[in-house]
Design a protein around this motif. Sequence first.
Motif, PDB file in Angstrom:
ATOM      1  N   HIS A   1       0.974  -1.302   0.034  1.00 49.24           N
ATOM      2  CA  HIS A   1      -0.031  -0.062  -0.022  1.00 49.24           C
ATOM      3  C   HIS A   1       1.067   1.460   0.097  1.00 49.24           C
ATOM      4  O   HIS A   1       0.285   2.380  -0.149  1.00 49.24           O
ATOM      5  N   SER A   2       2.175   1.308   0.073  1.00 46.96           N
ATOM      6  CA  SER A   2       3.112   2.271   0.053  1.00 46.96           C
ATOM      7  C   SER A   2       4.334   1.893  -0.818  1.00 46.96           C
ATOM      8  O   SER A   2       4.872   0.776  -0.704  1.00 46.96           O
ATOM      9  N   VAL A   3       4.641   2.863  -1.835  1.00 40.82           N
ATOM     10  CA  VAL A   3       5.752   2.661  -2.657  1.00 40.82           C
ATOM     11  C   VAL A   3       6.545   3.866  -2.459  1.00 40.82           C
ATOM     12  O   VAL A   3       6.404   5.039  -3.038  1.00 40.82           O
ATOM     13  N   ARG A   4       7.531   3.866  -1.483  1.00 44.82           N
ATOM     14  CA  ARG A   4       8.423   5.059  -1.098  1.00 44.82           C
ATOM     15  C   ARG A   4       9.620   5.183  -2.219  1.00 44.82           C
ATOM     16  O   ARG A   4       9.774   6.411  -2.723  1.00 44.82           O
ATOM     17  N   LYS A   5      10.034   4.160  -2.675  1.00 44.25           N
ATOM     18  CA  LYS A   5      11.162   4.187  -3.678  1.00 44.25           C
ATOM     19  C   LYS A   5      10.942   3.398  -4.809  1.00 44.25           C
ATOM     20  O   LYS A   5       9.774   2.456  -4.825  1.00 44.25           O
ATOM     21  N   LEU A   6      11.632   3.564  -5.796  1.00 43.42           N
ATOM     22  CA  LEU A   6      11.335   2.630  -7.272  1.00 43.42           C
ATOM     23  C   LEU A   6      12.061   1.511  -6.750  1.00 43.42           C
ATOM     24  O   LEU A   6      13.263   1.576  -6.718  1.00 43.42           O
ATOM     25  N   GLN A   7      11.457   0.383  -7.004  1.00 48.22           N
ATOM     26  CA  GLN A   7      11.837  -0.908  -7.006  1.00 48.22           C
ATOM     27  C   GLN A   7      11.439  -1.563  -8.181  1.00 48.22           C
ATOM     28  O   GLN A   7      10.290  -1.811  -8.659  1.00 48.22           O
ATOM     29  N   PHE A   8      12.420  -2.063  -8.859  1.00 52.13           N
ATOM     30  CA  PHE A   8      12.045  -2.744 -10.224  1.00 52.13           C
ATOM     31  C   PHE A   8      13.286  -3.713 -10.706  1.00 52.13           C
ATOM     32  O   PHE A   8      14.427  -3.727 -10.164  1.00 52.13           O
ATOM     33  N   PHE A   9      12.916  -4.518 -11.672  1.00 53.03           N
ATOM     34  CA  PHE A   9      13.897  -5.532 -12.110  1.00 53.03           C
ATOM     35  C   PHE A   9      13.688  -5.696 -13.794  1.00 53.03           C
ATOM     36  O   PHE A   9      12.581  -5.500 -14.359  1.00 53.03           O
ATOM     37  N   ASN A  10      14.861  -5.905 -14.541  1.00 48.12           N
ATOM     38  CA  ASN A  10      14.830  -6.321 -16.099  1.00 48.12           C
ATOM     39  C   ASN A  10      15.318  -7.639 -16.160  1.00 48.12           C
ATOM     40  O   ASN A  10      16.037  -8.098 -15.263  1.00 48.12           O
ATOM     41  N   ALA A  11      14.954  -8.273 -17.500  1.00 46.86           N
ATOM     42  CA  ALA A  11      15.137  -9.639 -17.424  1.00 46.86           C
ATOM     43  C   ALA A  11      16.455  -9.866 -17.971  1.00 46.86           C
ATOM     44  O   ALA A  11      16.794 -11.136 -18.598  1.00 46.86           O
ATOM     45  N   GLY A  12      17.256  -8.897 -18.387  1.00 45.44           N
ATOM     46  CA  GLY A  12      18.494  -9.237 -19.072  1.00 45.44           C
ATOM     47  C   GLY A  12      18.323  -9.426 -20.743  1.00 45.44           C
ATOM     48  O   GLY A  12      17.375  -9.121 -21.153  1.00 45.44           O
ATOM     49  N   ASN A  13      19.583  -9.624 -21.414  1.00 46.59           N
ATOM     50  CA  ASN A  13      19.463  -9.750 -22.891  1.00 46.59           C
ATOM     51  C   ASN A  13      18.932 -11.027 -23.403  1.00 46.59           C
ATOM     52  O   ASN A  13      19.501 -12.244 -22.987  1.00 46.59           O
ATOM     53  N   THR A  14      17.755 -11.139 -23.677  1.00 47.77           N
ATOM     54  CA  THR A  14      17.036 -12.242 -23.815  1.00 47.77           C
ATOM     55  C   THR A  14      17.153 -12.754 -25.402  1.00 47.77           C
ATOM     56  O   THR A  14      16.836 -13.957 -25.672  1.00 47.77           O
ATOM     57  N   TYR A  15      18.040 -11.880 -26.226  1.00 48.80           N
ATOM     58  CA  TYR A  15      18.140 -12.303 -27.703  1.00 48.80           C
ATOM     59  C   TYR A  15      19.552 -12.293 -27.969  1.00 48.80           C
ATOM     60  O   TYR A  15      20.405 -11.823 -27.491  1.00 48.80           O
ATOM     61  N   ASN A  16      19.825 -13.106 -29.223  1.00 47.10           N
ATOM     62  CA  ASN A  16      21.222 -13.369 -29.482  1.00 47.10           C
ATOM     63  C   ASN A  16      21.198 -13.942 -31.175  1.00 47.10           C
ATOM     64  O   ASN A  16      20.051 -13.937 -31.419  1.00 47.10           O
ATOM     65  N   ARG A  17      21.990 -13.723 -31.756  1.00 50.43           N
ATOM     66  CA  ARG A  17      22.171 -14.091 -32.902  1.00 50.43           C
ATOM     67  C   ARG A  17      21.517 -15.299 -33.537  1.00 50.43           C
ATOM     68  O   ARG A  17      20.879 -15.519 -34.475  1.00 50.43           O
ATOM     69  N   ALA A  18      21.458 -16.474 -32.555  1.00 46.21           N
ATOM     70  CA  ALA A  18      20.819 -17.586 -32.770  1.00 46.21           C
ATOM     71  C   ALA A  18      19.388 -17.578 -32.242  1.00 46.21           C
ATOM     72  O   ALA A  18      18.778 -18.795 -32.312  1.00 46.21           O
TER      73      ALA A  18
END
Length: 493
Positions: free
Chosen positions: A460-477
């Motif tokens: 019920h409270s979000v004082r700070k930005l808390q987040f994540f990203n999933a990394g580089n999920t693509y490549n040449r193959a």
Amino acid sequence: MRTGYFLLFCIISIGLAVVSTTVCAQDFVQEMKVEAAGAAADSSYLLDGKAQPSIPVGWAVMSPMIVVIDDDQYAPIFAPCDPANPGLYCVEILRNGARFSAPLDMGHAFVPAGFQAELAYHPPLLFTDGTRLLVAYWVRAKDHRSIVQLLSLDPKASAPTPWTLLSRFENPGDELLSYLGGATGPAGEIVIAGYGTGGPARSHRLEITKIAPPYTGPWMPKQLIAEYRSPAYAPEYPHVVIRDDGSISILTVLANYTPCSENQVMYSVYKNVIAFEGRYGGSFAARWSDATADTVADPANHGDSCLYGADRYPLAHFWDKQSHAIYSIVRSANLNGVDAANKVGSNARFSRTFKLYRDGTLIVPDLAPYFAQYFTDPEHPCYRPESACHIHAMTMTRLDNGEFVIFANARDDDSAMTYSKIGVIWSKDLQTFSDPVYLPTSYGPGYSIFVAQPDKNGMHSVRKLQFFNAGNTYNRAQLNYNQRLTVWRYSLE
């Protein structure tokens, strides 16, 4: 000394097409950045010496996947338990970027007697009741029996923290409930929506179920929200929000799973984003929608599956108690023209915008121009001065201090990770916006950004930005084996 970005400027601009706006004396300060390699990273995910594909963390943007308890951030990382069984995943919970839970084999842990798992690869949903971390996920058996399991973790326990089964929802017969999205209501109730199939016609359904604290009792029966007879209308990727009066809003997209008439190929085609409103046990109705031009012109209202480049996709949907409104972001792509003799080829040239809605009313026609200085690409077929060609997803939240914060990222298949930064802007009124800050990531921003949102999954409270990203999920193959998770915490004061 904390590292961060200090924005000390005050620039005034007018109009949506200008990206410089009023921001005075805001400090955007990094407090945590931790990178973690998943079970599918590098040599740990090889079969016969070859890297194997897996579903990337964060591919299902509807799942709430960030929980904050006593200023500690919890997020999942997951990948196949065994490369020989790529449809069965294991999940671990990270606390502030460090492994906190014992590994959980979603396809086998706590399943009913005789249950032989075939699929358990969708991202888990994370909730909290204020004292416990709650995790829900879907599993399907080889006989197509489908269940949703709800487990808990004790934040005060020492790592590796053991899991506890609270309850289980079992679909009748071989009916399905998957592509799960969920939210927590004012009384602590958890509502989960998903794509279902059932009935004699095996219709395509949007359904919800519900469970109340202490979550050990039975789940409520599934409630049908919408039903479609044709696979041209498959309701997927539902986002769920619950207002403080208990009313429910679900934002979903209708996927068209019919072959293209031009070549009989089955593409991923998302044609119509729809918001349904109602209450569990009561009636639901479609309140607003955003559909492609070919869908609107189609008498059957499902659009042309050959025109996969013209699509709509729901990216964010959350209830903001400060303004008593629901905010939604919809990705909108339109073709520059359609060649009736070569419809598939028409997908090469398109324009893409990111629309911001408040309670179903469009308030910002396109958020992309506010990030144009980084994502612009004059060589791309959809280039225009305010280009969104390389923005794949956006999400947003609102902090306790009143700032709306919006994230943009690219899912780029360039091995050099040309667009390897996450864009961040903020605004008090969603009329004027800060200049963007771009956060570099070692492994690319991946499919999406997950961010803690108020009144979404028990926080019920979000004082700070808390987040994540999933990394580089693509490549040449084009194999999603390089799964790297970056978890972040920023203050914005």
